[in-house]
Design a protein around this motif. Sequence first.
Motif, PDB file in Angstrom:
ATOM      1  N   ILE A 184     -22.055 -37.787  29.348  1.00 30.25           N
ATOM      2  CA  ILE A 184     -23.042 -37.090  28.525  1.00 30.25           C
ATOM      3  C   ILE A 184     -23.360 -37.891  27.269  1.00 30.25           C
ATOM      4  O   ILE A 184     -24.484 -37.862  26.770  1.00 30.25           O
ATOM      5  CB  ILE A 184     -22.558 -35.661  28.163  1.00 30.25           C
ATOM      6  CG1 ILE A 184     -23.647 -34.894  27.406  1.00 30.25           C
ATOM      7  CG2 ILE A 184     -21.255 -35.689  27.394  1.00 30.25           C
ATOM      8  CD1 ILE A 184     -24.951 -34.725  28.145  1.00 30.25           C
ATOM      9  N   ARG A 185     -22.405 -38.654  26.770  1.00 28.00           N
ATOM     10  CA  ARG A 185     -22.686 -39.454  25.573  1.00 28.00           C
ATOM     11  C   ARG A 185     -23.737 -40.533  25.865  1.00 28.00           C
ATOM     12  O   ARG A 185     -24.567 -40.839  25.008  1.00 28.00           O
ATOM     13  CB  ARG A 185     -21.397 -40.074  25.024  1.00 28.00           C
ATOM     14  CG  ARG A 185     -20.878 -41.256  25.774  1.00 28.00           C
ATOM     15  CD  ARG A 185     -19.640 -41.848  25.116  1.00 28.00           C
ATOM     16  NE  ARG A 185     -18.415 -41.363  25.706  1.00 28.00           N
ATOM     17  CZ  ARG A 185     -17.312 -41.102  25.030  1.00 28.00           C
ATOM     18  NH1 ARG A 185     -17.277 -41.248  23.731  1.00 28.00           N
ATOM     19  NH2 ARG A 185     -16.229 -40.679  25.645  1.00 28.00           N
ATOM     20  N   ASN A 186     -23.706 -41.081  27.076  1.00 24.78           N
ATOM     21  CA  ASN A 186     -24.699 -42.091  27.449  1.00 24.78           C
ATOM     22  C   ASN A 186     -26.074 -41.451  27.636  1.00 24.78           C
ATOM     23  O   ASN A 186     -27.090 -42.019  27.231  1.00 24.78           O
ATOM     24  CB  ASN A 186     -24.279 -42.801  28.736  1.00 24.78           C
ATOM     25  CG  ASN A 186     -23.033 -43.647  28.550  1.00 24.78           C
ATOM     26  OD1 ASN A 186     -22.635 -43.945  27.420  1.00 24.78           O
ATOM     27  ND2 ASN A 186     -22.412 -44.043  29.652  1.00 24.78           N
ATOM     28  N   PHE A 187     -26.086 -40.275  28.251  1.00 24.78           N
ATOM     29  CA  PHE A 187     -27.344 -39.558  28.430  1.00 24.78           C
ATOM     30  C   PHE A 187     -27.949 -39.224  27.070  1.00 24.78           C
ATOM     31  O   PHE A 187     -29.159 -39.366  26.856  1.00 24.78           O
ATOM     32  CB  PHE A 187     -27.102 -38.279  29.238  1.00 24.78           C
ATOM     33  CG  PHE A 187     -28.345 -37.510  29.598  1.00 24.78           C
ATOM     34  CD1 PHE A 187     -29.103 -37.859  30.705  1.00 24.78           C
ATOM     35  CD2 PHE A 187     -28.766 -36.423  28.828  1.00 24.78           C
ATOM     36  CE1 PHE A 187     -30.254 -37.149  31.047  1.00 24.78           C
ATOM     37  CE2 PHE A 187     -29.910 -35.713  29.154  1.00 24.78           C
ATOM     38  CZ  PHE A 187     -30.653 -36.083  30.268  1.00 24.78           C
ATOM     39  N   ALA A 188     -27.105 -38.799  26.135  1.00 24.96           N
ATOM     40  CA  ALA A 188     -27.564 -38.477  24.791  1.00 24.96           C
ATOM     41  C   ALA A 188     -28.144 -39.710  24.099  1.00 24.96           C
ATOM     42  O   ALA A 188     -29.194 -39.636  23.444  1.00 24.96           O
ATOM     43  CB  ALA A 188     -26.411 -37.898  23.971  1.00 24.96           C
ATOM     44  N   ALA A 189     -27.477 -40.845  24.257  1.00 25.34           N
ATOM     45  CA  ALA A 189     -27.956 -42.081  23.624  1.00 25.34           C
ATOM     46  C   ALA A 189     -29.278 -42.542  24.232  1.00 25.34           C
ATOM     47  O   ALA A 189     -30.185 -42.980  23.515  1.00 25.34           O
ATOM     48  CB  ALA A 189     -26.901 -43.174  23.758  1.00 25.34           C
ATOM     49  N   GLU A 190     -29.395 -42.419  25.558  1.00 22.02           N
ATOM     50  CA  GLU A 190     -30.613 -42.839  26.245  1.00 22.02           C
ATOM     51  C   GLU A 190     -31.832 -42.051  25.781  1.00 22.02           C
ATOM     52  O   GLU A 190     -32.954 -42.565  25.769  1.00 22.02           O
ATOM     53  CB  GLU A 190     -30.440 -42.666  27.756  1.00 22.02           C
ATOM     54  CG  GLU A 190     -29.479 -43.656  28.389  1.00 22.02           C
ATOM     55  CD  GLU A 190     -29.130 -43.282  29.820  1.00 22.02           C
ATOM     56  OE1 GLU A 190     -29.760 -42.327  30.358  1.00 22.02           O
ATOM     57  OE2 GLU A 190     -28.222 -43.906  30.399  1.00 22.02           O
ATOM     58  N   HIS A 191     -31.599 -40.801  25.396  1.00 26.06           N
ATOM     59  CA  HIS A 191     -32.711 -39.931  25.007  1.00 26.06           C
ATOM     60  C   HIS A 191     -32.746 -39.662  23.502  1.00 26.06           C
ATOM     61  O   HIS A 191     -33.415 -38.725  23.047  1.00 26.06           O
ATOM     62  CB  HIS A 191     -32.639 -38.622  25.797  1.00 26.06           C
ATOM     63  CG  HIS A 191     -32.813 -38.818  27.272  1.00 26.06           C
ATOM     64  ND1 HIS A 191     -34.060 -39.004  27.862  1.00 26.06           N
ATOM     65  CD2 HIS A 191     -31.913 -38.915  28.280  1.00 26.06           C
ATOM     66  CE1 HIS A 191     -33.894 -39.170  29.168  1.00 26.06           C
ATOM     67  NE2 HIS A 191     -32.613 -39.116  29.450  1.00 26.06           N
TER      68      HIS A 191
END
Length: 204
Positions: free
Chosen positions: A178-185
Amino acid sequence: MNAIVCLLFLTTLPFDAVHGENHVNQVPCPGLGDHPFEKVCIIPDLISQAPEEILKIQFLPSGLTLDNGNKVTSEEVKNAPAVVQWTADNSTLYTLSKSDPDATPNRAPLNHWLIVNIPGNDVSRGDLLMPYRGAHPPKGSGFHRYVFMVFKQAGQIELTKELQAKFLLETNRPKFEIRNFAAEHNFSPRPVAGNFYRAQNTDS
C-alpha cells in the motif's frame, strides 16, 4: 560490535514483542514506540508513519468494533464492515485499504480490500478495485495482523484498463504494498486514519 549489541537487545525483549505472538511469518521487530501500529510493527512493515486518528470499524450483525489490535474470529469478520468512518472533508477523495502483512515468510503483504475515489467518508460511492476478503490465515501460522487504513488522495484516480488489470484476479492479491500504491498516486505517506485486528486459524 554493533551487531552484538543489537542481538543482546533483542534477546532481552519479551518473546511476543519480538516475534509478534509467535507469528511464523512476521519479520522480527522490537515493537518500540507508543502508537499501537508501532507496538506490533505495522510501522515499519506496512507504512512509515502512524495514522492521524483511529478509523472506526464496526461489523454486523455481531456489533464487533475494532480497537487497534483486538483478537477476533474469522466468522466475525467474514463480511465487509458495515461501518467505516473517519473525519473527512466532503470535497476530498480518499482511498481505503486492508492488508495482511503476515501473509508470506518474506513479508509480502496480501491485499484484502481496496477502494479508491471515496468522496468524503461515503465508502459506498468509491470505486472498488479489490473486493473485501475476511481473515483466512493458514493453519499453524499464528496471529495475523489485518490492517485498515485510509489515505487522502491528491485528486481523482483514473481507472485505466492498465490499473484495473492489476486487481482483476485473486492472484493479484499477493505482494501488494500500500505504501507503493500511495507513492504512485501522490498520497500523503501518513494515513488519515487506521485500525487493525488480529486473527488466527482455529480449525482443528
